[in-house]
Design a protein around this motif. Structure first.
Motif, PDB file in Angstrom:
ATOM      1  N   LYS A 375       0.830  -1.211   0.000  1.00 52.44           N
ATOM      2  CA  LYS A 375       0.000   0.000   0.000  1.00 52.44           C
ATOM      3  C   LYS A 375       0.861   1.257   0.000  1.00 52.44           C
ATOM      4  CE  LYS A 375      -3.702   2.223   2.656  1.00 52.44           C
ATOM      5  NZ  LYS A 375      -4.418   2.239   3.945  1.00 52.44           N
ATOM      6  N   LEU A 376       1.912   1.242   0.827  1.00 53.65           N
ATOM      7  CA  LEU A 376       2.797   2.403   0.911  1.00 53.65           C
ATOM      8  C   LEU A 376       3.482   2.666  -0.423  1.00 53.65           C
ATOM      9  CD1 LEU A 376       4.298   4.600   2.525  1.00 53.65           C
ATOM     10  CD2 LEU A 376       5.949   2.847   3.225  1.00 53.65           C
ATOM     11  N   MET A 377       3.944   1.602  -1.096  1.00 54.84           N
ATOM     12  CA  MET A 377       4.648   1.790  -2.365  1.00 54.84           C
ATOM     13  C   MET A 377       3.749   2.430  -3.415  1.00 54.84           C
ATOM     14  SD  MET A 377       7.651   0.956  -1.682  1.00 54.84           S
ATOM     15  CE  MET A 377       7.270   1.479  -0.007  1.00 54.84           C
ATOM     16  N   LEU A 378       2.488   2.005  -3.460  1.00 53.06           N
ATOM     17  CA  LEU A 378       1.557   2.594  -4.420  1.00 53.06           C
ATOM     18  C   LEU A 378       1.319   4.069  -4.125  1.00 53.06           C
ATOM     19  CD1 LEU A 378      -1.075  -0.300  -4.736  1.00 53.06           C
ATOM     20  CD2 LEU A 378       0.572   0.443  -6.477  1.00 53.06           C
ATOM     21  N   LEU A 387       5.208  14.710  -8.578  1.00 53.59           N
ATOM     22  CA  LEU A 387       6.439  15.497  -8.473  1.00 53.59           C
ATOM     23  C   LEU A 387       7.328  15.322  -9.702  1.00 53.59           C
ATOM     24  CD1 LEU A 387       7.230  14.731  -4.721  1.00 53.59           C
ATOM     25  CD2 LEU A 387       6.406  16.884  -5.666  1.00 53.59           C
ATOM     26  N   ASN A 388       6.668  15.025 -10.841  1.00 51.62           N
ATOM     27  CA  ASN A 388       7.335  14.981 -12.151  1.00 51.62           C
ATOM     28  C   ASN A 388       8.241  13.765 -12.347  1.00 51.62           C
ATOM     29  OD1 ASN A 388       7.385  16.146 -14.700  1.00 51.62           O
ATOM     30  ND2 ASN A 388       9.298  17.254 -14.312  1.00 51.62           N
ATOM     31  N   PHE A 389       7.951  12.670 -11.637  1.00 44.30           N
ATOM     32  CA  PHE A 389       8.544  11.387 -11.995  1.00 44.30           C
ATOM     33  C   PHE A 389       7.507  10.692 -12.887  1.00 44.30           C
ATOM     34  CE2 PHE A 389      11.112  12.088  -8.147  1.00 44.30           C
ATOM     35  CZ  PHE A 389      12.359  11.626  -8.566  1.00 44.30           C
ATOM     36  N   ILE A 390       7.708  10.731 -14.177  1.00 42.43           N
ATOM     37  CA  ILE A 390       6.663  10.310 -15.107  1.00 42.43           C
ATOM     38  C   ILE A 390       6.453   8.800 -15.096  1.00 42.43           C
ATOM     39  CG2 ILE A 390       5.826  10.431 -17.474  1.00 42.43           C
ATOM     40  CD1 ILE A 390       6.119  13.137 -16.018  1.00 42.43           C
ATOM     41  N   ASP A 391       7.477   8.041 -15.484  1.00 41.05           N
ATOM     42  CA  ASP A 391       7.374   6.578 -15.547  1.00 41.05           C
ATOM     43  C   ASP A 391       8.100   5.959 -14.351  1.00 41.05           C
ATOM     44  OD1 ASP A 391       5.996   6.147 -18.149  1.00 41.05           O
ATOM     45  OD2 ASP A 391       7.720   7.276 -18.889  1.00 41.05           O
ATOM     46  N   ILE A 392       7.569   6.216 -13.196  1.00 44.77           N
ATOM     47  CA  ILE A 392       8.238   5.802 -11.963  1.00 44.77           C
ATOM     48  C   ILE A 392       7.719   4.443 -11.490  1.00 44.77           C
ATOM     49  CG2 ILE A 392       6.558   7.000 -10.496  1.00 44.77           C
ATOM     50  CD1 ILE A 392      10.279   6.838  -9.735  1.00 44.77           C
ATOM     51  N   GLN A 393       8.612   3.630 -10.988  1.00 52.54           N
ATOM     52  CA  GLN A 393       8.244   2.409 -10.275  1.00 52.54           C
ATOM     53  C   GLN A 393       8.924   2.445  -8.917  1.00 52.54           C
ATOM     54  OE1 GLN A 393       8.178  -1.491 -12.396  1.00 52.54           O
ATOM     55  NE2 GLN A 393       9.167  -0.324 -14.032  1.00 52.54           N
ATOM     56  N   PHE A 394       8.161   2.105  -7.883  1.00 54.04           N
ATOM     57  CA  PHE A 394       8.703   2.146  -6.524  1.00 54.04           C
ATOM     58  C   PHE A 394       8.285   0.863  -5.834  1.00 54.04           C
ATOM     59  CE2 PHE A 394       9.581   4.008  -2.314  1.00 54.04           C
ATOM     60  CZ  PHE A 394      10.705   4.768  -2.626  1.00 54.04           C
ATOM     61  N   GLU A 413      14.471  -2.726   1.935  1.00 53.65           N
ATOM     62  CA  GLU A 413      15.097  -1.645   1.180  1.00 53.65           C
ATOM     63  C   GLU A 413      14.141  -1.157   0.099  1.00 53.65           C
ATOM     64  OE1 GLU A 413      19.397  -0.635  -0.904  1.00 53.65           O
ATOM     65  OE2 GLU A 413      18.777  -2.724  -0.723  1.00 53.65           O
ATOM     66  N   PHE A 414      14.079   0.180  -0.061  1.00 56.83           N
ATOM     67  CA  PHE A 414      13.296   0.760  -1.138  1.00 56.83           C
ATOM     68  C   PHE A 414      14.022   0.565  -2.465  1.00 56.83           C
ATOM     69  CE2 PHE A 414      11.586   4.007   2.100  1.00 56.83           C
ATOM     70  CZ  PHE A 414      10.503   3.199   2.379  1.00 56.83           C
ATOM     71  N   MET A 415      13.274   0.194  -3.498  1.00 53.20           N
ATOM     72  CA  MET A 415      13.815   0.029  -4.842  1.00 53.20           C
ATOM     73  C   MET A 415      13.086   0.998  -5.780  1.00 53.20           C
ATOM     74  SD  MET A 415      15.987  -2.479  -4.357  1.00 53.20           S
ATOM     75  CE  MET A 415      16.326  -3.286  -5.927  1.00 53.20           C
ATOM     76  N   ILE A 416      13.793   1.499  -6.793  1.00 50.54           N
ATOM     77  CA  ILE A 416      13.207   2.509  -7.663  1.00 50.54           C
ATOM     78  C   ILE A 416      13.700   2.352  -9.098  1.00 50.54           C
ATOM     79  CG2 ILE A 416      15.026   4.228  -7.224  1.00 50.54           C
ATOM     80  CD1 ILE A 416      12.762   6.360  -7.232  1.00 50.54           C
ATOM     81  N   SER A 417      12.809   2.669 -10.023  1.00 49.96           N
ATOM     82  CA  SER A 417      13.163   2.776 -11.444  1.00 49.96           C
ATOM     83  C   SER A 417      12.529   4.058 -11.950  1.00 49.96           C
ATOM     84  CB  SER A 417      12.637   1.572 -12.224  1.00 49.96           C
ATOM     85  OG  SER A 417      12.760   1.796 -13.618  1.00 49.96           O
ATOM     86  N   THR A 418      13.342   4.949 -12.514  1.00 57.11           N
ATOM     87  CA  THR A 418      12.837   6.256 -12.953  1.00 57.11           C
ATOM     88  C   THR A 418      12.640   6.351 -14.468  1.00 57.11           C
ATOM     89  OG1 THR A 418      15.101   7.103 -13.010  1.00 57.11           O
ATOM     90  CG2 THR A 418      13.843   7.471 -10.990  1.00 57.11           C
ATOM     91  N   ASN A 419      13.015   5.297 -15.174  1.00 49.87           N
ATOM     92  CA  ASN A 419      12.892   5.317 -16.637  1.00 49.87           C
ATOM     93  C   ASN A 419      12.212   4.046 -17.123  1.00 49.87           C
ATOM     94  OD1 ASN A 419      14.407   7.815 -17.125  1.00 49.87           O
ATOM     95  ND2 ASN A 419      16.167   6.636 -16.376  1.00 49.87           N
TER      96      ASN A 419
END
Length: 560
Positions: A375-378, A387-394, A413-419
C-alpha cells in the motif's frame, strides 16, 4: 499548530517574534541572510543539540520559545499520557542558553532536553536540508514503513521487544556459564571465601553509623570530659564563684526583701525558675560525664570493629546494605555454579523456547510489514508522479537477518526505477540530490496523510530542482498546506508564489553590528520579494509583472 516563535540573542538574531498562520508559510531571503538560523532556533527549542557560540552579541544568554495550539484530539491524548497539562489548549516549549548550558521548560516547568524531544515528536516534523541523505541507509527505510504501519504493528513490536529483552538477559546468563571446570571450581572457591568473610562479620543495619559516633566520642573523650567537668564546676554549687552558688545567694537576698515590695514577687519567681533550670542542667551534665567513662579496651574494640567494616566496604560496597546485597548476589552465583549442569540445561531450553517465540512474533511483524509495504509503495509512487517522476516504479525488497533484534529480523530496502524498461535499483543508487529530495518529499507527504502531526517544516526541500519539476513540487506543497500547517524555507519562486503567508528574512547592519530580521509580507511586498527571486539584484517592471502573474497563477492553482 505552531502559533509563535520568539527568539532572543541567538546568533545574528537580536530579537524576533514570528506569528505563523495555517496553511503554507513560506520563508525567503538572500543567501546568508540567516534563514537557517530560524530552523536552527526551532530545533533548539525542540530539544536539539545547541551549537557552540550560538549566543549572540546582545547579552550573556540566548532564548527560544515556541507556542503551539493543540486542537487535535489525538495530540491531546498523547500529551496527556506524557503528563503534559495544556493551558488554554496551548503548550509552550522554551530553552535558555547561558555559558554553554541550557535550561529547558514546558509550560514554565523545567524539564530535561530529552522531554522536549519526546513532546516534539507529537507536535512537529522537521525535514532539514540534508535529511534526504538518510534514505541512503536501509535502516531508515524500515523505520519509514513502521511509521506508516504503526497502528497495526505497535502491539506486535511491544510484545517482540519484551521477548527480546528476556532473550538478551538469558543469553547473558548463559555467557556466564561458558567456563571450563577448572575456572568454575576456582570461581566457586573464591566466592565461598567472600561470602564466609561477610557472614563472619555479623553485620547489623546502620551499625557503622553508630560506631562512627561512638568512636568520635572515644577519640575526643578526654577533651570532652575536661570541658564537661569545667562546665559542671562553673554551673554548680561547690565553688563559691560558680553560677549555681551565686544565683542561690542572689535568691536568698531577694527572699529577704520581697515582703517589703510586691513588685519584687515576679522577679523572685523568675530567679527561682532560673535556679531550677540551672540545677537540672547541672544534674544532666553530671549524668553525661558518668556515662562517658570507658576504658582502653572499649576503645580498641570499637576501632577494631570499624576497621573490619571499612575493609568490607572497600571490597563489597559503600554501605552495610550494599555489602549484604553483594553477599546475596554471590550466594546466587554460588548456587548457579554448584548446579551448573542442571541450570545450563534449563537455560538452554528456555532460550530455545524464547527463540521460537521471537520467530513467531517476527513472522507476524513481517507479514504486517509486507501488507503495508504494498500500500505504501503505491501511495509513494502516485506522490512521485505528482512530483514529475513520469514513468516511476517504486517497490521494496525484504530479506532476513541471521539474528534477532528488538525490531524483528527484517531487512527492507526501497527500490526505484525512474525510466521505462529500466530495472528496479536500490534507492541509494540515485545520484541526484534533487531526485532524493523529491523522494523524501513524496514519503513525507504520504506519511503526513496517515499521521496526526499537524506541523511540517521543510528546509530547502527544493535543492537541485527547477522548471516544470519546481512547479509540480510547489503544487504538492500547496496540497499539503490544505491539511497541515507547512513552514517552508525556499529559494524557488514557484514555491514562494504558493504561500498563504510569506515571510522575508533580511540581514541588517547598524552601528557596526549585523543582525537578522524577519517580517511578514503584505500582498504587494510578497510580489516584490518574488520579483527579487526572479530577477536577482535589479528589479524591473518586467520582473514585477512576471511576479504578479506567477502569484495570480498560484492562487488559481490553489483554488482549482
Amino acid at each position: 499548530m505552531l502559533l509563535n516563535l520568539h527568539v532572543k540573542n541567538l546568533a545574528l538574531i537580536e530579537e524576533a517574534d514570528v506569528y505563523f498562520d495555517e496553511g503554507l508559510n513560506i520563508l525567503t531571503g538572500e543567501t546568508g541572510a540567516g534563514k537557517s538560523i530560524i530552523i536552527g532556533s526551532i530545533n533548539i527549542a525542540l530539544g536539539g543539540k545547541v551549537p557552540k557560540d550560538i549566543v549572540g552579541k546582545h547579552g550573556d544568554s540566548a532564548f527560544v520559545e515556541l507556542i503551539f495550539q493543540i486542537d487535535n484530539s489525538s495530540e491531546k491524548e498523547l500529551l496527556r499520557k506524557m503528563e503534559i497539562e495544556l493551558e488554554d489548549e496551548q503548550i509552550i516549549l522554551s530553552r535558555k542558553i547561558t555559558n554553554g548550558r541550557s535550561v529547558a521548560k514546558i509550560n514554565g516547568e523545567s524539564v530535561p532536553a530529552s522531554k522536549l524531544k519526546e513532546v516534539a515528536e507529537v507536535l512537529i516534523d522537521i525535514h532539514g536540508q540534508h535529511d534526504h541523505q538518510s534514505l541512503l541507509h536501509k535502516s531508515k527505510h524500515l523505520e519509514i514503513l513502521d511509521e506508516y504501519a504503526k497502528n497495526d504493528i505497535v502491539s506486535i513490536k511491544s510484545k517482540l521487544q519484551h521477548k527480546y529483552a528476556s532473550y538478551i538477559e538469558l543469553r547473558q546468563k548463559l555467557d556466564k556459564f561458558s567456563v571450563n571446570e577448572e575456572e568454575r571450581i576456582r570461581e566457586l572457591s573464591f566466592l565461598e571465601y567472600e561470602v564466609e568473610e561477610i557472614q563472619e562479620a555479623n553485620l547489623l543495619p546502620d551499625e557503622d553509623k553508630q560506631l562512627e559516633i561512638q568512636y568520635q566520642k572515644m577519640t575526643y573523650g578526654k577533651k570532652i570530659l575536661e570541658a564537661a567537668n569545667t562546665i559542671y564546676n562553673q554551673t554548680g554549687y561547690d565553688n563559691p564563684h560558680a553560677a549555681g552558688d551565686l544565683i542561690g545567694k542572689a535568691l536568698r537576698e531577694l527572699n529577704s526583701i520581697v515582703n517589703y515590695d510586691t513588685e519584687l514577687e515576679s522577679m523572685e519567681e523568675q530567679l527561682e525558675t532560673i535556679e531550677s533550670l540551672l540545677n537540672d542542667f547541672n544534674r544532666d551534665i553530671a549524668d553525661y560525664m558518668s556515662r562517658m567513662e570507658f576504658g582502653e579496651h572499649d576503645f580498641n574494640e570499637t576501632e577494631k570493629r570499624l576497621n573490619l567494616i571499612n575493609h568490607l566496604k572497600s571490597k563489597y560496597g559503600d554501605s552495610i546494605s550494599e555489602i549484604i546485597q553483594s553477599k546475596t548476589q554471590k550466594e546466587e552465583r554460588i548456587e548457579e555454579l554448584k548446579n551448573h549442569d542442571i541450570l545450563l540445561k534449563k537455560y538452554r531450553e528456555e532460550l530455545e523456547t524464547l527463540q521460537e517465540d521471537l520467530q513467531i512474533e517476527s513472522e507476524k511483524l513481517t507479514e504486517v510489514r509486507k501488507r503495508y509495504a504494498k500500500k505504501l509503495m503505491l501511495e509513494i509512487q502516485d506522490s512521485l508522479k505528482e512530483l514529475n517522476f513520469i514513468d516511476i516504479q517504486f517497490d521494496t525488497v525484504f530479506e532476513k537477518m541471521d539474528h534477532f533484534t528488538k525490531n524483528g529480523n527484517d531487512i527492507m530496502e526501497f527500490m526505484i526505477s525512474t525510466n521505462p524498461g529500466e530495472d528496479l535499483k536500490p534507492l541509494a543508487k540515485i545520484a541526484s540530490g534533487g531526485e532524493m529530495s523529491r523522494v523524501m518529499l513524496a514519503i513525507k507527504s504520504v506519511l503526513a496523510e496517515n499521521d496526526n502531526i499537524q506541523t511540517l517544516i521543510f528546509d530547502e526541500i527544493d535543492t537541485g530542482i527547477s522548471g516544470r519539476t519546481a512547479q509540480m513540487v510547489s503544487e504538492k506543497m500547496a496540497v499539503l498546506g490544505k491539511a497541515h500547517q507547512i513552514i517552508c524555507i525556499t529559494h524557488l519562486p514557484q514555491i514562494a508564489a504558493m504561500a498563504d503567508t510569506h515571510f522575508c528574512i533580511e540581514k541588517e547592519s547598524l552601528n557596526h553590528m549585523t543582525s537578522t530580521k524577519i517580517k511578514k509580507l503584505e500582498k504587494d511586498q510578497a510580489v516584490k520579494e518574488l520579483a527579487r527571486i526572479l530577477g536577482g539584484a535589479e528589479i524591473t517592471e518586467t520582473t514585477i509583472r512576471s511576479a504578479k502573474e506567477m502569484k495570480e497563477l498560484a492562487e488559481r492553482t490553489k483554488k482549482g
